[in-house]
Design a protein around this motif. Structure first.
Motif, PDB file in Angstrom:
ATOM      1  N   GLU A 197      -3.067  -7.363  -7.741  1.00 49.84           N
ATOM      2  CA  GLU A 197      -3.191  -7.452  -6.284  1.00 49.84           C
ATOM      3  C   GLU A 197      -1.832  -7.373  -5.589  1.00 49.84           C
ATOM      4  O   GLU A 197      -1.751  -6.923  -4.453  1.00 49.84           O
ATOM      5  N   ASP A 198      -0.761  -7.779  -6.262  1.00 51.70           N
ATOM      6  CA  ASP A 198       0.565  -7.736  -5.628  1.00 51.70           C
ATOM      7  C   ASP A 198       1.382  -6.496  -6.003  1.00 51.70           C
ATOM      8  O   ASP A 198       2.567  -6.412  -5.703  1.00 51.70           O
ATOM      9  N   SER A 199       0.761  -5.502  -6.622  1.00 55.49           N
ATOM     10  CA  SER A 199       1.439  -4.243  -6.936  1.00 55.49           C
ATOM     11  C   SER A 199       1.708  -3.458  -5.655  1.00 55.49           C
ATOM     12  O   SER A 199       0.897  -3.484  -4.722  1.00 55.49           O
ATOM     13  N   VAL A 200       2.840  -2.735  -5.634  1.00 56.44           N
ATOM     14  CA  VAL A 200       3.188  -1.924  -4.463  1.00 56.44           C
ATOM     15  C   VAL A 200       3.664  -0.549  -4.914  1.00 56.44           C
ATOM     16  O   VAL A 200       4.800  -0.396  -5.351  1.00 56.44           O
ATOM     17  N   PRO A 201       2.807   0.464  -4.836  1.00 58.83           N
ATOM     18  CA  PRO A 201       3.260   1.837  -5.023  1.00 58.83           C
ATOM     19  C   PRO A 201       3.860   2.387  -3.714  1.00 58.83           C
ATOM     20  O   PRO A 201       3.296   2.189  -2.635  1.00 58.83           O
ATOM     21  N   ILE A 242       1.541   1.378  -0.363  1.00 60.79           N
ATOM     22  CA  ILE A 242       0.184   0.851  -0.348  1.00 60.79           C
ATOM     23  C   ILE A 242       0.201  -0.461  -1.121  1.00 60.79           C
ATOM     24  O   ILE A 242       1.025  -0.658  -2.021  1.00 60.79           O
ATOM     25  N   ARG A 243      -0.692  -1.370  -0.744  1.00 62.23           N
ATOM     26  CA  ARG A 243      -0.679  -2.701  -1.333  1.00 62.23           C
ATOM     27  C   ARG A 243      -2.091  -3.150  -1.666  1.00 62.23           C
ATOM     28  O   ARG A 243      -3.017  -2.902  -0.904  1.00 62.23           O
ATOM     29  N   GLY A 244      -2.198  -3.819  -2.785  1.00 63.14           N
ATOM     30  CA  GLY A 244      -3.473  -4.430  -3.149  1.00 63.14           C
ATOM     31  C   GLY A 244      -4.426  -3.454  -3.815  1.00 63.14           C
ATOM     32  O   GLY A 244      -4.318  -2.237  -3.682  1.00 63.14           O
ATOM     33  N   LEU A 256      -5.132   0.654  -3.539  1.00 63.97           N
ATOM     34  CA  LEU A 256      -4.925   1.411  -4.777  1.00 63.97           C
ATOM     35  C   LEU A 256      -6.193   2.151  -5.172  1.00 63.97           C
ATOM     36  O   LEU A 256      -6.147   3.318  -5.571  1.00 63.97           O
ATOM     37  N   ARG A 257      -7.320   1.483  -5.066  1.00 68.25           N
ATOM     38  CA  ARG A 257      -8.611   2.107  -5.401  1.00 68.25           C
ATOM     39  C   ARG A 257      -8.854   3.332  -4.522  1.00 68.25           C
ATOM     40  O   ARG A 257      -9.234   4.398  -5.007  1.00 68.25           O
ATOM     41  N   ALA A 258      -8.618   3.209  -3.230  1.00 71.37           N
ATOM     42  CA  ALA A 258      -8.847   4.327  -2.313  1.00 71.37           C
ATOM     43  C   ALA A 258      -7.927   5.511  -2.662  1.00 71.37           C
ATOM     44  O   ALA A 258      -8.376   6.660  -2.702  1.00 71.37           O
ATOM     45  N   PHE A 259      -6.646   5.220  -2.931  1.00 72.28           N
ATOM     46  CA  PHE A 259      -5.700   6.286  -3.258  1.00 72.28           C
ATOM     47  C   PHE A 259      -6.086   6.991  -4.558  1.00 72.28           C
ATOM     48  O   PHE A 259      -6.195   8.218  -4.598  1.00 72.28           O
ATOM     49  N   LYS A 265       1.572  -5.517 -16.053  1.00 73.09           N
ATOM     50  CA  LYS A 265       1.063  -4.846 -14.848  1.00 73.09           C
ATOM     51  C   LYS A 265       2.185  -4.054 -14.195  1.00 73.09           C
ATOM     52  O   LYS A 265       3.357  -4.441 -14.245  1.00 73.09           O
ATOM     53  N   ILE A 266       1.804  -2.947 -13.553  1.00 77.83           N
ATOM     54  CA  ILE A 266       2.762  -2.184 -12.753  1.00 77.83           C
ATOM     55  C   ILE A 266       2.963  -2.968 -11.464  1.00 77.83           C
ATOM     56  O   ILE A 266       2.029  -3.134 -10.675  1.00 77.83           O
ATOM     57  N   LYS A 267       4.164  -3.469 -11.258  1.00 80.64           N
ATOM     58  CA  LYS A 267       4.473  -4.236 -10.047  1.00 80.64           C
ATOM     59  C   LYS A 267       4.937  -3.312  -8.929  1.00 80.64           C
ATOM     60  O   LYS A 267       4.607  -3.523  -7.772  1.00 80.64           O
ATOM     61  N   VAL A 268       5.736  -2.302  -9.292  1.00 79.35           N
ATOM     62  CA  VAL A 268       6.243  -1.339  -8.321  1.00 79.35           C
ATOM     63  C   VAL A 268       6.138   0.047  -8.945  1.00 79.35           C
ATOM     64  O   VAL A 268       6.392   0.225 -10.139  1.00 79.35           O
ATOM     65  N   GLN A 269       5.721   1.000  -8.130  1.00 80.37           N
ATOM     66  CA  GLN A 269       5.664   2.392  -8.544  1.00 80.37           C
ATOM     67  C   GLN A 269       6.225   3.240  -7.409  1.00 80.37           C
ATOM     68  O   GLN A 269       5.956   2.944  -6.241  1.00 80.37           O
ATOM     69  N   THR A 270       6.983   4.261  -7.746  1.00 81.20           N
ATOM     70  CA  THR A 270       7.343   5.278  -6.765  1.00 81.20           C
ATOM     71  C   THR A 270       6.725   6.583  -7.236  1.00 81.20           C
ATOM     72  O   THR A 270       6.613   6.827  -8.433  1.00 81.20           O
ATOM     73  N   PHE A 271       6.304   7.409  -6.294  1.00 85.79           N
ATOM     74  CA  PHE A 271       5.650   8.673  -6.619  1.00 85.79           C
ATOM     75  C   PHE A 271       6.068   9.729  -5.613  1.00 85.79           C
ATOM     76  O   PHE A 271       6.091   9.465  -4.400  1.00 85.79           O
TER      77      PHE A 271
END
Length: 117
Positions: free
Chosen positions: A34-38, A45-47, A51-54, A105-111
């Motif tokens: 829930e606290d992951s941030v891509p 995006i958060r939560g 993430l599900r929508a993306f 868990k992936i805490k931070v992602q950049t794309f």
């Protein structure tokens, strides 16, 4: 490609890539919390809901060639940081992701990606 870095970081990255290639939304989401941030070109995006929508949009209406033609061009893992460069032609000419993995868990992602016109 040789694997370096922590066993945990590699395991999460392996699952993320395999799940994406299978088009497995729940498998991809299992790598996040829930606290992951891509960070995406359109903003962070958060939560799990965002993430599900993306990822649902990406996996149900993918660019041509994704995920079947996904080709990993580079994989570097140092400690809790993983970096990949990939393509899935013809739709994704070049893409890059960076992941910070903590507590499995992936805490931070950049794309970022260059998509075919």
């Amino acid at each position: 490609m040789p694997k370096t870095g922590t066993k945990e970081t590699n395991a999460v990255l392996d699952n993320h890539l395999a799940s994406a290639q299978r088009g497995d939304l729940e498998g991809v989401l299992s790598d996040f919390s829930e606290d992951s941030v891509p960070f995406l070109p359109q903003g962070p995006i958060r939560g799990i809901a965002e993430l599900r929508a993306f990822y649902k949009a990406l996996l149900t209406n993918p660019p041509p060639g994704f995920p079947k033609a996904l080709e990993l061009l580079r994989r570097d893992v140092e400690g809790e940081v993983a970096y990949i460069v990939w393509k899935a032609e013809p739709g994704v000419r070049l893409a890059t992701d960076t992941f910070i993995v903590r507590d499995r868990k992936i805490k931070v992602q950049t794309f970022a990606a260059s998509f075919a016109a």
